[in-house]
Design an enzyme around this catalytic site. Sequence first.
Site, PDB file in Angstrom:
ATOM      1  N   GLY A  18       0.824  -1.198   0.000  1.00 37.44           N
ATOM      2  CA  GLY A  18       0.000   0.000   0.000  1.00 37.44           C
ATOM      3  C   GLY A  18       0.864   1.257   0.000  1.00 37.44           C
ATOM      4  CB  ILE A 100       1.875   1.896  12.002  1.00 43.23           C
ATOM      5  CG1 ILE A 100       3.298   1.307  12.061  1.00 43.23           C
ATOM      6  CG2 ILE A 100       1.916   3.389  11.722  1.00 43.23           C
ATOM      7  CD1 ILE A 100       4.151   1.842  13.194  1.00 43.23           C
ATOM      8  CD  GLU A 211      -1.281  11.260  25.171  1.00 41.50           C
ATOM      9  OE1 GLU A 211      -0.725  12.068  24.397  1.00 41.50           O
ATOM     10  OE2 GLU A 211      -2.015  10.346  24.774  1.00 41.50           O
ATOM     11  CG  HIS A 249      -2.779   9.930  21.418  1.00 39.42           C
ATOM     12  ND1 HIS A 249      -1.582  10.133  22.067  1.00 39.42           N
ATOM     13  CD2 HIS A 249      -2.469   9.810  20.105  1.00 39.42           C
ATOM     14  CE1 HIS A 249      -0.598  10.128  21.182  1.00 39.42           C
ATOM     15  NE2 HIS A 249      -1.114   9.930  19.989  1.00 39.42           N
TER      16      HIS A 249
END
Length: 293
Positions: A18, A100, A211, A249
């Site tokens: 891809g 990923i 975070e 996120h």
Amino acid sequence: MAIFLTEASKVLVQGMTGAEGMKHTRRMLAAGTDVVGGVNPRKAGRTADFGTRAVPVFGSVREGVEATGADVTVVFVPPAFAKAAVTEAVDAGIGLAVVITEGIPVHDSVAFTAHARARGTRVVGPNCPGLISPGRSNAGIIPADITEPGRIGLVSKSGTLTYQLMHELRDIGFSTCVGIGGDPVVGTSHIDCLSAFQDDPDTDLIVLIGEIGGDAEERAAAHIRAHVTKPVVGYIAGFTAPEGKTMGHAGAIVSGSSGTAHAKKAALEAAGVGVGATPTETARLVQSVLTHA
């Protein structure tokens, strides 16, 4: 040494043919990664030409493992197919799966991380930039040319902050940088990386980037207090985030007093971790600690 990924790692890329897979496989090869194959059942038997290297495409992860001895996979498949891709890699005996892909449903992440843990496969991610041992190997999308090999270990929820700290501390360099991802469920935690860096003789100092949201950083602080003897420097993203808003996120959401940047900073400082107010200040703290070590 490095943690999880070395020059001996043999890497497969699921979704290599891809657009994103091709782009980042080219970058991984340029960084010296031993990419031994791609996986795409519809293109099995072909090769992908990257100029300096022609990489074979296999019909399954198991075929790739049997033909090449691969022990790492990097997953670039769409969210709907990620659970099946990781499960396939685990069942083929892959030791490290770097996921990923972002936007994977949480119940899928729960399923494949549990399956991987039961079979002894380490998952890094999902929704992460991967990991790099500079000068040795790069599995994912981290730019390889922004830092040098060295003796800092880095573990981070944030991809962009990983890149910034790597760049700001490039003159000192890193043993391994691990982007663990910021989803509510991830396969490798801050604690996993802290333990590995603690045991790595070539890591002298650890940088921890967290975070808002969840309690991973508080748990990491407790682990540092009990088990980590190497110096740790930290940074927490999200001091200005409004309550109740998901920030970047999926796991970066503050609810009431839980998961705030201030609470995480306090927990880390109570464990002896120097916490910077900005990424640049964090880099200066690292330099100061190493200078006075």
